[in-house]
Design a protein around this motif. Sequence first.
Motif, PDB file in Angstrom:
ATOM      1  N   GLN A   1     -92.778  23.613  12.048  1.00  0.00           N
ATOM      2  CA  GLN A   1     -92.735  22.832  10.698  1.00  0.00           C
ATOM      3  C   GLN A   1     -91.507  22.127  10.340  1.00  0.00           C
ATOM      4  N   PHE A   2     -91.623  21.158   9.477  1.00  0.00           N
ATOM      5  CA  PHE A   2     -90.536  20.501   9.027  1.00  0.00           C
ATOM      6  C   PHE A   2     -89.736  20.982   7.937  1.00  0.00           C
ATOM      7  N   CYS A   3     -89.453  22.300   8.269  1.00  0.00           N
ATOM      8  CA  CYS A   3     -88.451  23.180   7.369  1.00  0.00           C
ATOM      9  C   CYS A   3     -89.169  23.246   6.039  1.00  0.00           C
ATOM     10  N   TYR A   4     -90.435  23.369   6.142  1.00  0.00           N
ATOM     11  CA  TYR A   4     -91.251  23.863   5.044  1.00  0.00           C
ATOM     12  C   TYR A   4     -90.840  25.110   4.448  1.00  0.00           C
ATOM     13  N   PRO A   5     -90.781  25.416   3.215  1.00  0.00           N
ATOM     14  CA  PRO A   5     -91.186  24.637   1.974  1.00  0.00           C
ATOM     15  C   PRO A   5     -90.216  23.682   1.311  1.00  0.00           C
ATOM     16  N   ARG A   6     -89.131  23.388   2.031  1.00  0.00           N
ATOM     17  CA  ARG A   6     -88.386  22.340   1.567  1.00  0.00           C
ATOM     18  C   ARG A   6     -88.950  21.058   1.366  1.00  0.00           C
ATOM     19  N   LEU A   7     -88.601  20.152   0.702  1.00  0.00           N
ATOM     20  CA  LEU A   7     -89.310  18.844   0.415  1.00  0.00           C
ATOM     21  C   LEU A   7     -88.752  17.945   1.839  1.00  0.00           C
TER      22      LEU A   7
END
Length: 470
Positions: free
Chosen positions: A120-126
């Motif tokens: 994941q794209f460093c979720y939950p970071r924006l």
Amino acid sequence: MTPWNGSGDSSHCCNSLWKMSQKKLFLVLVAVTTISFLLHHGGHLSWTLEAFRMGCSSMRSSLPSVDGVSTSSRGRPKHTSVAFLKTHKTASTTVQNMLFRFAERNNLTVGLPITACDHQFCYPRLFSRNFVHPHTTPPDIVTSHMRFSHSEVRRFMPNNTIYITILREPGAMFESLFSYYNQYCQSFRRVPNGSLETFLDHPWMYYRQEENDSMYARNTLTFDLGGDKDRLPVNAAAYAKRFAAKVERVFSLVMISEHFDESLVLLRRLLSWDLEDVLYVKLNMRTASSKNRLSAELRGKIRAWNAIDTALYDHFNTSLWRQLKMLGLACVAREVQLLRHARDQLVRGCFGGRLPQLRSASQIVNKDLRPWQPSSKVSIVGYDLPTNTSIKGSGLQQDMCMRMILPEVQYTRLLLRSQSVRYRSRLLHRHAQHTPRPRGSQRERIAMNPEVRHLGKQGKSPKGTLRVSQ
């Protein structure tokens, strides 16, 4: 023959009309016969689809244009710049797999997360473009989980990118979230006996909006889309209306999970893809024993607790059906029927003439096909290919069948490895083009350049069948 001008013999007119009717009837019979032949003899699926479209003038109606280009023109090249916001527990893994396979077939680059972000794209970071692995840039397609930031995504995607996402009815979605993340989300872990009913009776007793995993416990769709999940109830309705309008300005299509195949009809037209490009197998599903039945009262409590998600879903569900009516519901129904028939044909070809049986992870022999299990309380099922997958007469390859059922984590790793090999190969090629050739043998030149020697070793790709385990 002299054209009839209204003053000629009426019997001559009737005969002409009768001949025209016979001709139309003949054409219809030819079209139906062609469809039947193709469906039963494995003809090219897009030909079959065109046969259906011959009798549906409303099918030629266009969706709103993207960058001024209509989506209804025949022969238009397939659109290959796609940003799919993968929302949680919405059948988005099935869409992602479809996009992964499309990218591989068309030699496209999929933007993938850096190793530190896992799959994941460093979720939950924006989302930030810094979360994208450098070996997967510049991307044509992006489809991994992220918290959406339009300003960041458009900085590294092509200007003609089409944005797509998918929503699910909040009651069913929240029940799935509660089950799936019961052991990870602190708001859920506090609930005695892991009871959904207990949580919904007094959600503020368990929910902490400041916690890093609180997005799973309230308005998850809103959060994934980059919105404010904790807007005060007094302002929630107005905020939801404004936010829905904002989403609508960015996303050309918002699919609806409960109407998945109908959504694919719109998707196919929007991207000018073939029918084969939107065939799928359902992925990342739970067993029946892992699901809770929702009463009308419980569903109402969920919708009230997730009021912004509910408003978004209702808005875009209405929008979806408005677009489908523009195409003509009868024609849409026929294409859905065709899609399902083609999907079943493809799946039977991969599974020895039968529809696949869902299996628990422990029952799947091939470890590369075992889906990730969130906890011992939830069972995510998958598929196992027959060991003797020889698809006679259909031209299908085992690797293609394997990819249709490959879980998200394994497919992401596979793509990252293959794209890294391609990236290094291009790097070596550019280096060779800009480096003057010294005298001496090739072996001597490589020995003189440690950087090239290092890249050459890393760029080797293992040969043989698909293997994704690490």
